[in-house]
Design a protein around this motif. Sequence first.
Motif, PDB file in Angstrom:
ATOM      1  N   PHE A 298       0.626  -1.093  -0.054  1.00 15.20           N
ATOM      2  CA  PHE A 298      -0.182  -0.054   0.011  1.00 15.20           C
ATOM      3  C   PHE A 298       0.940   1.303   0.026  1.00 15.20           C
ATOM      4  CE2 PHE A 298      -2.361   3.366   2.205  1.00 15.20           C
ATOM      5  CZ  PHE A 298      -3.479   3.643   1.653  1.00 15.20           C
ATOM      6  N   ILE A 299       2.077   1.115   0.722  1.00 12.64           N
ATOM      7  CA  ILE A 299       2.935   2.442   0.796  1.00 12.64           C
ATOM      8  C   ILE A 299       3.628   2.698  -0.679  1.00 12.64           C
ATOM      9  CG2 ILE A 299       4.997   3.344   1.687  1.00 12.64           C
ATOM     10  CD1 ILE A 299       4.138   1.850   4.192  1.00 12.64           C
ATOM     11  N   LYS A 300       3.687   1.618  -1.242  1.00  9.58           N
ATOM     12  CA  LYS A 300       4.596   1.732  -2.523  1.00  9.58           C
ATOM     13  C   LYS A 300       3.558   2.388  -3.692  1.00  9.58           C
ATOM     14  CE  LYS A 300       8.012  -1.586  -2.310  1.00  9.58           C
ATOM     15  NZ  LYS A 300       8.803  -2.801  -2.887  1.00  9.58           N
ATOM     16  N   VAL A 301       2.206   1.847  -3.518  1.00 12.51           N
ATOM     17  CA  VAL A 301       1.088   2.279  -4.601  1.00 12.51           C
ATOM     18  C   VAL A 301       0.426   3.340  -4.183  1.00 12.51           C
ATOM     19  CG1 VAL A 301       0.952  -0.317  -5.496  1.00 12.51           C
ATOM     20  CG2 VAL A 301      -0.679   0.673  -3.677  1.00 12.51           C
ATOM     21  N   TYR A 302       0.618   3.850  -2.974  1.00 13.33           N
ATOM     22  CA  TYR A 302      -0.112   5.022  -2.527  1.00 13.33           C
ATOM     23  C   TYR A 302      -0.205   6.247  -3.392  1.00 13.33           C
ATOM     24  CZ  TYR A 302      -1.855   8.846   0.535  1.00 13.33           C
ATOM     25  OH  TYR A 302      -2.421   9.780   0.871  1.00 13.33           O
ATOM     26  N   PRO A 303       0.956   6.469  -3.619  1.00 11.39           N
ATOM     27  CA  PRO A 303       1.168   7.691  -4.817  1.00 11.39           C
ATOM     28  C   PRO A 303       0.498   7.608  -5.967  1.00 11.39           C
ATOM     29  CG  PRO A 303       3.370   7.263  -3.824  1.00 11.39           C
ATOM     30  CD  PRO A 303       2.512   6.145  -3.650  1.00 11.39           C
ATOM     31  N   THR A 304       0.384   6.532  -6.650  1.00 16.27           N
ATOM     32  CA  THR A 304      -0.570   6.255  -7.836  1.00 16.27           C
ATOM     33  C   THR A 304      -2.136   6.446  -7.464  1.00 16.27           C
ATOM     34  OG1 THR A 304       1.079   4.778  -8.565  1.00 16.27           O
ATOM     35  CG2 THR A 304      -1.049   4.549  -9.696  1.00 16.27           C
ATOM     36  N   LEU A 305      -2.323   5.726  -6.563  1.00 20.63           N
ATOM     37  CA  LEU A 305      -3.917   5.753  -5.986  1.00 20.63           C
ATOM     38  C   LEU A 305      -4.006   7.061  -5.563  1.00 20.63           C
ATOM     39  CD1 LEU A 305      -4.174   2.646  -3.586  1.00 20.63           C
ATOM     40  CD2 LEU A 305      -5.233   3.095  -5.846  1.00 20.63           C
ATOM     41  N   LEU A 306      -3.328   7.940  -5.035  1.00 23.99           N
ATOM     42  CA  LEU A 306      -3.495   9.294  -4.659  1.00 23.99           C
ATOM     43  C   LEU A 306      -3.835   9.923  -6.095  1.00 23.99           C
ATOM     44  CD1 LEU A 306      -3.935  11.493  -2.392  1.00 23.99           C
ATOM     45  CD2 LEU A 306      -1.550  11.796  -2.684  1.00 23.99           C
ATOM     46  N   ASN A 307      -2.830   9.930  -6.889  1.00 21.90           N
ATOM     47  CA  ASN A 307      -3.196  10.944  -8.193  1.00 21.90           C
ATOM     48  C   ASN A 307      -4.479  10.162  -8.739  1.00 21.90           C
ATOM     49  OD1 ASN A 307      -0.755  12.263  -7.887  1.00 21.90           O
ATOM     50  ND2 ASN A 307       0.416  10.588  -8.610  1.00 21.90           N
ATOM     51  N   LEU A 308      -4.936   9.081  -8.665  1.00 24.48           N
ATOM     52  CA  LEU A 308      -5.759   8.504  -9.398  1.00 24.48           C
ATOM     53  C   LEU A 308      -7.099   9.101  -8.874  1.00 24.48           C
ATOM     54  CD1 LEU A 308      -7.189   6.504 -11.690  1.00 24.48           C
ATOM     55  CD2 LEU A 308      -7.103   4.733  -9.808  1.00 24.48           C
ATOM     56  N   THR A 309      -7.338   8.978  -7.378  1.00 23.78           N
ATOM     57  CA  THR A 309      -8.446   9.503  -6.805  1.00 23.78           C
ATOM     58  C   THR A 309      -8.592  11.089  -6.879  1.00 23.78           C
ATOM     59  OG1 THR A 309      -7.166   9.849  -4.697  1.00 23.78           O
ATOM     60  CG2 THR A 309      -8.335   7.791  -5.112  1.00 23.78           C
ATOM     61  N   LEU A 310      -7.427  11.688  -6.985  1.00 24.37           N
ATOM     62  CA  LEU A 310      -7.410  13.570  -7.115  1.00 24.37           C
ATOM     63  C   LEU A 310      -7.982  13.662  -8.544  1.00 24.37           C
ATOM     64  CD1 LEU A 310      -4.369  14.455  -5.463  1.00 24.37           C
ATOM     65  CD2 LEU A 310      -6.645  14.638  -4.872  1.00 24.37           C
ATOM     66  N   LYS A 311      -7.610  12.859  -9.887  1.00 22.17           N
ATOM     67  CA  LYS A 311      -8.240  13.033 -10.926  1.00 22.17           C
ATOM     68  C   LYS A 311      -9.554  12.610 -11.034  1.00 22.17           C
ATOM     69  CE  LYS A 311      -3.597  12.503 -13.092  1.00 22.17           C
ATOM     70  NZ  LYS A 311      -2.763  11.537 -14.054  1.00 22.17           N
ATOM     71  N   ASN A 312     -10.161  11.882 -10.357  1.00 27.86           N
ATOM     72  CA  ASN A 312     -11.486  11.504 -10.314  1.00 27.86           C
ATOM     73  C   ASN A 312     -12.269  11.556  -9.151  1.00 27.86           C
ATOM     74  OD1 ASN A 312     -11.212   9.574 -13.159  1.00 27.86           O
ATOM     75  ND2 ASN A 312      -9.561   9.213 -12.121  1.00 27.86           N
ATOM     76  N   ARG A 313     -12.254  12.803  -8.689  1.00 28.50           N
ATOM     77  CA  ARG A 313     -12.733  12.951  -7.441  1.00 28.50           C
ATOM     78  C   ARG A 313     -14.330  12.703  -7.185  1.00 28.50           C
ATOM     79  NH1 ARG A 313      -9.274  17.263  -8.698  1.00 28.50           N
ATOM     80  NH2 ARG A 313     -11.159  18.584  -9.461  1.00 28.50           N
ATOM     81  N   LYS A 314     -15.143  13.013  -8.011  1.00 24.98           N
ATOM     82  CA  LYS A 314     -16.328  12.817  -8.057  1.00 24.98           C
ATOM     83  C   LYS A 314     -16.745  11.416  -7.853  1.00 24.98           C
ATOM     84  CE  LYS A 314     -17.787  17.301  -9.994  1.00 24.98           C
ATOM     85  NZ  LYS A 314     -18.618  17.790 -11.122  1.00 24.98           N
ATOM     86  N   THR A 315     -16.080  10.649  -8.907  1.00 25.19           N
ATOM     87  CA  THR A 315     -16.261   9.228  -8.970  1.00 25.19           C
ATOM     88  C   THR A 315     -15.856   8.535  -7.641  1.00 25.19           C
ATOM     89  OG1 THR A 315     -16.027   9.241 -11.328  1.00 25.19           O
ATOM     90  CG2 THR A 315     -15.842   7.226 -10.244  1.00 25.19           C
ATOM     91  N   PHE A 316     -14.882   8.953  -7.156  1.00 23.10           N
ATOM     92  CA  PHE A 316     -14.269   8.287  -5.701  1.00 23.10           C
ATOM     93  C   PHE A 316     -15.042   8.572  -4.629  1.00 23.10           C
ATOM     94  CE2 PHE A 316     -11.530   9.101  -2.090  1.00 23.10           C
ATOM     95  CZ  PHE A 316     -11.236   7.594  -1.662  1.00 23.10           C
ATOM     96  N   LEU A 317     -15.665   9.827  -4.651  1.00 24.13           N
ATOM     97  CA  LEU A 317     -16.552  10.093  -3.576  1.00 24.13           C
ATOM     98  C   LEU A 317     -17.744   9.022  -3.367  1.00 24.13           C
ATOM     99  CD1 LEU A 317     -16.564  13.961  -3.653  1.00 24.13           C
ATOM    100  CD2 LEU A 317     -15.481  12.590  -1.920  1.00 24.13           C
ATOM    101  N   ILE A 318     -17.892   8.457  -4.366  1.00 25.47           N
ATOM    102  CA  ILE A 318     -19.181   7.315  -4.446  1.00 25.47           C
ATOM    103  C   ILE A 318     -18.804   6.285  -3.143  1.00 25.47           C
ATOM    104  CG2 ILE A 318     -20.414   5.788  -5.716  1.00 25.47           C
ATOM    105  CD1 ILE A 318     -19.964   7.578  -8.108  1.00 25.47           C
ATOM    106  N   ILE A 319     -17.554   5.894  -3.266  1.00 25.58           N
ATOM    107  CA  ILE A 319     -17.187   4.887  -2.377  1.00 25.58           C
ATOM    108  C   ILE A 319     -17.203   5.250  -0.745  1.00 25.58           C
ATOM    109  CG2 ILE A 319     -14.996   3.298  -1.561  1.00 25.58           C
ATOM    110  CD1 ILE A 319     -13.946   3.658  -4.411  1.00 25.58           C
ATOM    111  N   PRO A 320     -16.747   6.245  -0.316  1.00 24.58           N
ATOM    112  CA  PRO A 320     -16.863   6.763   0.975  1.00 24.58           C
ATOM    113  C   PRO A 320     -18.477   7.079   1.118  1.00 24.58           C
ATOM    114  CG  PRO A 320     -15.838   8.699   0.062  1.00 24.58           C
ATOM    115  CD  PRO A 320     -15.862   7.414  -0.957  1.00 24.58           C
ATOM    116  N   ALA A 321     -18.834   7.748   0.410  1.00 20.55           N
ATOM    117  CA  ALA A 321     -20.487   7.728   0.680  1.00 20.55           C
ATOM    118  C   ALA A 321     -21.418   6.575   1.006  1.00 20.55           C
ATOM    119  CB  ALA A 321     -21.138   8.540  -0.422  1.00 20.55           C
ATOM    120  N   PHE A 322     -21.004   5.441  -0.052  1.00 21.92           N
ATOM    121  CA  PHE A 322     -21.493   4.052   0.249  1.00 21.92           C
ATOM    122  C   PHE A 322     -21.028   3.383   1.307  1.00 21.92           C
ATOM    123  CE2 PHE A 322     -20.983  -0.647  -0.216  1.00 21.92           C
ATOM    124  CZ  PHE A 322     -22.416  -1.023  -0.439  1.00 21.92           C
TER     125      PHE A 322
END
Length: 732
Positions: A626-650
Amino acid sequence: MINNLIKFFLYNRLVTFLLLVILVGWGLVTAPFNWQVGLPKDPVPVDAIPDIGENQQIVFTEWAGRSPQDIEDQITYPLTSSLLGLPGVKTIRSSSIFGVSSIYIIFNEDVEFYWSRSRILEKLNALPKGLLPDGVQPSLGPDATALGQIFWYTLEGRDEEGNPAGGWDPQEIRTVQDYTIKYALSSASGVSEVASVGGFVREYQIDIDPEAMKGFGVTLMDITKAVRESNRDIGAKTMEINQAEYLVRGLGYVKSLEDLESAVVKTVNNTPIRIKDVAFVSVGPASRRGALDKSGAEAVGGVVVARYGSNPMEVIENVKAKIKDIEAGLPSKVLADGRQSKLTIVPFYDRTQLIQETIGTLEEALSLEIIITVVVVIVMLLNLRASILISSLLPIAVLMCFIAMRYFGVDANIVALSGIAIAIGTMVDVGIVLTENVSRHLDMKKDQKLVDLIYEASKEVAPAIITAVMTTVVSFIPVFTLEAAEGKLFRPLAFTKTFALVAAILVALLILPTLAYWFFGFQPKNKRFRMVLNAITVIIGSVALFNGLWLAALVLIGIGVSNLFQLVKPQTEKYLKHSALIVALVAVNILLAEEWAPLGVQGSVFLNFLFVALIIGLTLGVFSLFIKVYPTLLNLTLKNRKTFLIIPAFIVLFGITIWQGFDKVFGFMPKVFGDEIRTAKLYSNLNHSLPGIGKEFMPALDEGAFLLMPTSMPHAGIEQNKEVLKMLDMAV
């Protein structure tokens, strides 16, 4: 101010060392666990669970032979009405049974326990004359709580080998209990009361003869008066004979059946009518309302009640010591078969076992938490010195927490010690933040003086550490405001967690910088000195192995041999760079496998070791990934903010549904789509699968103990209850 404190303790390391020694020694003295450290003990009071009972006092009143209605009308109601005016009374409850009135006076929580008792006694002594029937005297119950019954025992005849021998009548045993054992155990420190249970109370019994009474013209009141007046001594004046003074007394205490039989009821034509002329006098058992059964046989024993505010473990030890003192003087008799039967005190309920099992559960949990923390720190930091430094914070802070518990009056129980277990993670974080910052400064400023470097590093993170920990402490303020039973249950947890976190701050800012100076500063440059030091380490490990301390020997010998190998052959240093870490990690894994034994004690240590290593490897592997892939995941979530917010809302919606229940969260759907949606398969299945989380006031305790409390019909007599109890005990 914080910086000045850090600087003072860092630059005055002797003061820090003395403070550390005092805190560790003091913590060992007050620790609730049975650690044999060779120091005088002043432990935190220990019990299995917190006492959540109300601030209650009990007034007992006996009026023999009277019905519950008479008791209620002539004792319970008048007394309750009089006691209502006591200051601080919250409510009064009462119970009236055959011959006994019990009044439970509930005071407000802020009323001191013994102050309330003194107010009740004042009120009872000032009762108006004629309020209660003649000869009826109310009494205040023992100064104990609902959890006061800490030790039950039976009296049994045992032979020289300790086997049951019998030969004793319940009446004989009860007499020994009432007049020997009860008084002896009551003198033990911390004991409020010793109540006798079972057997028969020996008494003189007078069975009147109505025909004889009629013939002699004697009434029942005449016999009662004769008995009362025949059992007394009369004091008179003194006489002086030959310059010696003599006391004149009339001796009249009943000491035998003959004394009672000879008591004169009345005189008819100068002829005395004695009790034996109109009644039959004998010695027999008093009527009783209860009995004690043990394994299907009637028994005689007692229950020891601990005084309010005392340490139950200490009281039990005092009682056991007193039993040991008096057991040699207990009576014995020779049976018909020639064996000697001696009365022996046999415990059948000892809260020590429950307390030790409950506290042992928490002790094991704390130990395992510390061991697991050491494993995680070793693997994640890859620095043995830093790992030891961080791990040293935990035992020091826990010992400081015990000191605070002892002098703030917080008892050690399963809830209170859980607060320490909950705080372990935050305590480790404090140590990691400080140690990591010191390590970073060591890498960046190698030319700076070590003590100044550690001071700068500690000063830099001190505000962040204090802010982070105090945020957690402040979040527990609502728990401190809880009242009544919930307050008594959860306030100890809030106290201990706060103590642990504050202790962690003090250790991290005042003691850890000095320890860091010693740990990181001890780096001998002389090769010969280092070889001698590692050789001594191997020798100490060999001595430990010879004495059976094989795990400590593994660590010492492993680290010593590894370092010697690197000194003798420098080319191997790059291969053995982390050898000391590996040895320490293997040792901690073995210790965890032995203490935790996840596969059970029947499994071998090797299999448990492999299982623990697998769990730790998988867990830390997932975190590392997780520490290694965290930067990639962070960039991905920031680029798709609206889509990602569905997960915490669910996740939030799903959590609320699990908590409240599907039907409560989505109850609007039948109103919108009609009630027929409730019969839909999907809606019905979700409603059944997600009913909501249940509520329970007390947590379930699984310590291997069961409590059987049968309830009989109200009209059942004592013989019927004895028979039912006998069958239940035999069945169990």
